[in-house]
Design an enzyme around this catalytic site. Sequence first.
Site, short mmCIF file in Angstrom:
data_model
loop_
_atom_site.label_atom_id
_atom_site.label_comp_id
_atom_site.label_asym_id
_atom_site.label_seq_id
_atom_site.Cartn_x
_atom_site.Cartn_y
_atom_site.Cartn_z
CG HIS A 30 41.45 37.46 36.95
ND1 HIS A 30 42.55 37.19 37.25
CD2 HIS A 30 41.58 38.13 38.39
CE1 HIS A 30 43.26 37.67 38.27
NE2 HIS A 30 42.74 37.98 39.32
CG PHE A 31 38.26 35.71 41.90
CD1 PHE A 31 36.96 35.51 42.20
CD2 PHE A 31 37.08 37.30 41.40
CE1 PHE A 31 35.78 35.02 41.64
CE2 PHE A 31 35.20 37.46 42.02
CZ PHE A 31 34.95 36.01 41.83
CG HIS A 32 36.46 31.01 41.26
ND1 HIS A 32 35.98 32.03 40.79
CD2 HIS A 32 36.05 30.39 41.71
CE1 HIS A 32 34.15 31.77 41.59
NE2 HIS A 32 35.02 30.88 42.28
NE ARG A 40 31.11 39.48 39.73
CZ ARG A 40 32.28 39.97 40.38
NH1 ARG A 40 33.27 40.76 40.51
NH2 ARG A 40 32.44 39.36 41.47
NE ARG A 41 29.25 40.54 43.27
CZ ARG A 41 29.61 41.62 44.00
NH1 ARG A 41 29.75 42.83 43.17
NH2 ARG A 41 30.30 41.01 44.65
CG HIS A 93 45.15 45.13 44.54
ND1 HIS A 93 44.19 44.34 43.70
CD2 HIS A 93 45.78 44.91 44.61
CE1 HIS A 93 45.42 43.79 43.10
NE2 HIS A 93 45.81 43.87 43.86
CE1 TYR A 109 50.06 40.41 45.39
CE2 TYR A 109 48.20 42.14 45.07
CZ TYR A 109 48.92 41.43 44.71
OH TYR A 109 49.07 41.90 43.17
#
Length: 557
Positions: free
Chosen positions: A379-381, A442-443, A228, A232
């Site tokens: 989400h993370f794109h 995914r994956r 995590h 950041y």
Amino acid sequence: MAYVDDFPTDARIVRWNLLVAFTALGIGGLFGMIQALHRTDVFRGFVSSADYYSVLTGHGVLLALFFTIFALCGLFTWGVTKSLDRPLPSARFTMAWFGFMFVGALTATVTILGGLVPSMPFNADVLYTFYAPMQAHPAFYTGLVLFIVGTWMAGFDWFRTYWRWRGDNPGERIPLQTFMVLVTMLMWYISSAGVAVEVLFFLLPWSLGIIESVDPLLTRTLFWYFGHPVVYFWLMPAYFIWYTVLPKLAGGRLFSDPLARVVFVLFLLLSTPVGFHHQYTDPGIPEGFKFIAMTNTMFLLLPSFLTAFTVVASIEHGARQRGGSGRLSWLRKLPWDEPAFAGCALAGLMFAAGGFSGIINAGMNINYLVHNTLWVPGHFHLTVGTASALTFMAIGYWLFPQITGKRLRLRSVATVQPYIWFVGMTLMSNAMHRAGLAGIPRRTAEPQYDAVTFQGVVGGVSEMRLQIAIGGVFLFLGLMLFLLVIFATWLGGSRTAPLRVNGTLPTPLSGPEHSPKILDNLKLWTAIAIVLIVLAYGLPLSAMLADGLFAPGSPPI
Ligand code: HEM
Ligand code: CU
């Protein structure tokens, strides 16, 4: 005077870091397009389904680890030297950390690419999370270790530049950009220790055959202890740009320096004791500790909301300086045709959407709905794949002239590029979120969901597939245009033309003198961060250690 004239040696290291970062971005982006086409059945000619996992590992590692962190090193070197107005102390040491990172990244990349060549005796098809029991060739882990050691040395380089400055300037407030760099690096030291232990004491000896087995739960926990905070580590350099450069690009000044400091301190405190929110479905971790991680995660929204407030207020100030008025019509006065501004602003907008889908991920119960579905890459794109990636590209348009002394070329291409990325990502990410809700995993190279289950031209799986494929192609196109502009500027421009970029950053509307000095007490915040980590991780981790180190769940002898 441009940065390159004031700090020629540092400008070179900034250039090299960005060169490696953007090369990784180009290769990783090509892999991304191949994935989008392959798994959506639009075009499968590039790789076989078995090779898909080498490609996906390359995509994750090159983009999430190497592109982002080399870009961070370039930006932070620039920020520290510029805001302290002094060069890094030793060019040799600086070259050493860059060398460690580069050799490490190259070793890991070659090992991953080995998976695509049948005659090669090595591969690393373990994805960028490298969970046991999947095992890579030892060269992959060795590369990662070298890379991480390089980042630690880079942090030391920035710290000691600061310490020297402090010697000459006792009692002064830490300049904002340097403050952000130091706090980010403290977070990095605390958190990357977890992955270093995982790789050095468990995965590497195991892949070398020195130990026979590892405990997947323990190694996963060590990974997510780091996993995590690393998000950041991707985001804080983007925040660093949004706080310190974006207001200027908008024609204004940062609204509040103290708020920016508070935000970075909150990240240092809260970004590590949340790792269990990636392990909600892992057995062997008490629910109560997962709940603590969820609560901390929700608190972590606070600094992001503060950032949204401060950055938007600063941009609005800029727009009003340019004659903007009204409740929202000031938005029209912003320099939307200025590629650096447009890219950062669009990145921020997409980050807001990514933040909301992140809240869904973080909820312990609703996470089960989206866990390991395509929702998660959706989400993370938006976050790392756009908030960070598009900001780093956009700021390249502003920074490259300053670090090369050459005027930006192909400006009109640069002007449309952020919009192409934005459209591509809107298509791809939105469809990924929806596909995740429909349960598509995914994956996987072969997501077996066909039109029989979800019919309809609009709203069905085939429509989502098409959107992901078209989005992926747009994104790759945006990427190529970006690289074209940067390399044309770098290789083709002349150093005699006037730059047309002014690198001076305006002072904030509310400066550091409006905040208590305790904000700059880095030792205090680090100590509190460690206490919070002990509370969040102490008991569950000691239980994992007590049941035996090198095998799943075996009782202590
Ligand atoms: C995963 C496409 C850019 C980071 C994926 C997946 C697709 C994709 C389709 C899902 C694969 C699967 O789960 O089977 C693209 C395209 C891009 C792009 C077309 C632009 C050309 C980026 C950027 C970043 C990024 C800029 C980060 C800086 C990741 C990560 C994963 C991923 C970390 C997860 C890998 C894994 O599951 O191990 N990408 N992506 N991508 N992408 Fe991207
Ligand atoms: Cu997380």
